[in-house]
Motif scaffolding. Structure first.
Motif, short mmCIF file in Angstrom:
data_model
loop_
_atom_site.label_atom_id
_atom_site.label_comp_id
_atom_site.label_asym_id
_atom_site.label_seq_id
_atom_site.Cartn_x
_atom_site.Cartn_y
_atom_site.Cartn_z
N VAL A 144 0.85 -1.20 0.00
CA VAL A 144 0.00 0.00 0.00
C VAL A 144 0.89 1.25 0.00
CG1 VAL A 144 -1.90 -1.16 1.20
CG2 VAL A 144 -0.17 0.07 2.54
N PRO A 145 0.35 2.38 -0.44
CA PRO A 145 1.12 3.62 -0.28
C PRO A 145 1.49 3.78 1.20
CG PRO A 145 -0.86 4.01 -1.59
CD PRO A 145 -0.99 2.62 -1.01
N ARG A 146 2.68 4.26 1.48
CA ARG A 146 3.12 4.25 2.87
C ARG A 146 2.24 5.12 3.76
NH1 ARG A 146 8.39 6.85 0.64
NH2 ARG A 146 8.02 9.05 0.94
N SER A 147 1.56 6.10 3.17
CA SER A 147 0.66 6.95 3.95
C SER A 147 -0.54 6.16 4.48
CB SER A 147 0.16 8.12 3.10
OG SER A 147 -0.60 7.62 2.00
#
Lengths: 454, 454
Positions: A336-339
């Motif tokens: 997933v996007p790290r955010s």
């Protein structure tokens, strides 16, 4: 029978006992068919021979490396020839000036890594299986690992391939130079295609100069989301750690049951960070400690020596083996996007509760690439059902958070249905057109990755 | 006529005067056909509209960015619709947490670079044309630049694409996450495919944190091979400069005629090196100076301030403009293993003499990617003939040294024949099969890169 006669060669066997040992890779929920033969060539010419016979008789061919894959990509298919590249183990060249190595596909990652290290060079891709998995398998699955957060994945290091095509023709593609745009990037197309487009028989990889010995820090947290926030904030600030790994409490408990880690009690998550920037490493880890504390770390320690650092990395690498003791398991792999990492952890926790399934989770947090391990009891149908439901829920969660169903393990058979969801109708259709272009008879690892047009 | 009626839209023109201005990119020896229309869409839906009409009537479509390319890839074809993406100029998103930017293809490289720099971020790919070339064009050609030696080329930064396929379907491919292996790497397949597989309408690129201000050194040599040996030895020792550029004497002379450089007399080659490793930069450049002196540098200077450093890089970037004054020219582009750089220079010198052609040569020496500039007089048939002979000899030399016919400029029409030599029979056949899978009617930039099956 003409077919068996054509296959008769000292590198081919039809012994059912031998075949039985080659039917599975290490995927959870794995199913496999019954193959008709196992070929273990040592030379490209022998691979050509197999593919010519297979094409002539339309026999499926399943390429295999060390069968350490986790998605069923190397599992047998009914009536198939298993084409194991494990005996193609020659290191053909290590070029110390241009920093490349050329190997046959059966060379084990650790063997190559150690061979180049002896010459002051470094082959970064280091999947969890690196001590047994092969370069050919790593390329076929585009394997990742701990170093990816700084150095990139296998495909970032592949320069040139020799590939035997479905009809037995031999293609050399790519180049040994640092750059090149002569034609389509077929090297990247084969890399990660899981044996569905061709059989890789030679690989030239790029190397780097050996990195400086890393400095290692460990941070302890009272919750996984606090650790995730540390990852997001640390990387957003522009830091480039050489390792940034996360383990949650069930993972730590499994490892601790295997080997005493001396971690404090009441730890719910741990982050292991490394910097290999030599003189800049202490300030990198100071910055890490500062961010971790701001995000709620209960304790941050910098390893005082190499032995302590090695122990921490070994603990992370032990997670796989340690979790095998918990029962049957499916090692999942979502990126997933790290955010969105903290949300991902919260989601996995909710899935674990809802389906009453233990899901120890660890992984390459710096890349947003996590491995929830769905633990189940294969002899209990209800446990299997709950495990499968949890697996599906994790896939859906990954996509919902803007992620992908697989960061580094691949599709194989395990995630073929989910791949269709991720790609969408146009994406699937383009994948089928590519598959058709390379393998019109549908003999190369059929049914893996993408359903072929009929 | 139905066709013209179907094409009638405010973003389409058939005005011959306007069309005339869009027929050529900047390739030497360029030829171009006469197009029937120019479409300048601002939205993906308009690109879809064009490709549907083109498919229905089997009209060739030539996608164009800023037409700064150097291989004829964007040159018009008889009867084609020119599809310029130059009005699709919106920056759709800059994600400061995940370090990505999403743009329409017409965004100019420098515009994106400056927009992200304002947020402390860095988009490294910096082709010579960066002040005017577009991200879409950079992706379509997989553009390189000065920063590649440390940071990689355009394709190393492309994460997700929206592509309009030949039949007008819209494909989203790739992902925004740091890693991902869900399906074939179509992003890399489209990147560098020069508009022959689809029309790129949206690009998500990865960004990095802004680098530290580089320190710059310049080394002067009495011969290009001495400079080449410096490159080989410096990089083999494991150094990772952020820039490592070479200019030979004819290049320096051309730049000096344009702007006083204050270089010493009797210089036959110059290397410009940068390190952006902050506190480690001085020792990087000390090491550079030491290697350069060992290899015979007559003088090595470290720029004392930012202005001096900027002047050196500006000198290198001026080479293109400065050489335009010499006459007509073909900017060539060959990449060889760095161990063969000195031989490459010796070969170019011999070619220059044999064919009596001036060939100022500069380029990205750290990657082995050199740009011999074949200077000729387009109004003199003998000069053109000698220029072409020199061009062919340079291609042959690059391949002979284990290199590629193009490191970063692409194939277009200029190098299509040489591409066939580089790829070989099997390679060409696989390229044709891929082209056929994506563009069965042969309407996407036909005749560029690869001859289609008929």
């Amino acid at each position: 029978m003409g077919l068996i006669a054509e296959l008769e060669a000292d590198f081919v066997t039809a012994d059912p006992d031998v075949l039985a040992g080659y039917r599975f890779d290490q995927a959870g929920f794995g199913t496999a068919g019954v193959p008709i033969a196992l070929a273990r060539p040592t030379e490209t010419a022998e691979v050509v021979q197999i593919l010519r016979v297979a094409s002539r008789h339309r026999i499926p061919v399943v390429p295999q490396g060390a069968r350490t894959g986790l998605s069923g990509g190397a599992n047998a298919i009914d009536g198939a020839i298993l084409l194991s590249l494990e005996r193609m183990t020659r290191i053909l060249d290590i070029d110390e000036v241009n920093h490349t190595a050329t190997v046959q596909p059966g060379v084990v990652n650790a063997v190559l890594s150690q061979a180049v290290e002896g010459k002051g060079l470094f082959y970064p891709p280091d999947p969890g299986s690196w001590e047994s998995s092969t370069i050919g398998g790593n390329v076929a699955t585009n394997a990742g690992g701990l170093c990816c957060v700084k150095y990139g994945v296998t495909s970032d290091f592949v320069r040139e391939l020799e590939v035997v095509l479905a009809d037995g023709r031999v293609l050399r593609t790519g180049r040994r130079t640092a750059k090149g745009v002569a034609g389509y990037d077929l090297v990247r197309l084969f890399t990660g295609s899981e044996g569905t487009l061709g059989v890789i028989t030679e690989v030239t990889v790029a190397l780097r100069a050996v990195a400086e010995a890393p400095l290692t820090a460990v941070a302890f947290f009272a919750s996984p989301p606090a650790a995730c926030r540390t990852v997001t904030e640390y990387l957003s600030a522009g830091q480039r750690p050489s390792v940034l790994e996360l383990m949650d409490k069930p993972t730590i408990d499994a490892v601790a049951a295997y080997r005493d880690l001396g971690f404090p009690a009441d730890v719910e998550a741990v982050l292991i960070a490394q910097s290999d920037r030599g003189p800049a490493a202490p300030q990198d880890l100071e910055a890490f400690a500062k961010v971790a504390r701001t995000c709620g770390a209960t304790e941050v320690l910098v390893a005082s020596d190499r032995a302590e650092a090695d122990m921490l990395i070994a603990a992370r690498r032990l997670a796989g083996v340690a979790m095998e003791r918990l029962g049957d398991r499916l090692v999942d792999d979502v990126c997933v996007p790290r955010s969105r990492l903290a949300e991902f952890f919260e989601g996995v926790t909710a899935i674990s509760r809802k389906h009453d399934v233990l899901i120890p989770t660890c992984g390459h947090a710096g890349d947003g690439n996590m491995h929830p391990n769905v633990v189940f009891d294969g002899s209990d149908p209800d446990s299997v059902r709950r495990g499968r439901a949890a697996f599906d829920a994790i896939m859906a969660l990954g996509l919902e958070l803007g992620g992908t169903i697989t960061g580094e393990h691949g599709v194989g058979t395990l995630k073929r249905d989910w791949l269709e969801t991720e790609l969408g109708e146009v994406g699937v259709s383009v994948h089928q057109a590519v598959k058709q272009a390379f393998d019109p008879l549908g003999i190369l690892n059929p049914g893996k990755v993408v359903r072929q047009l009929t």
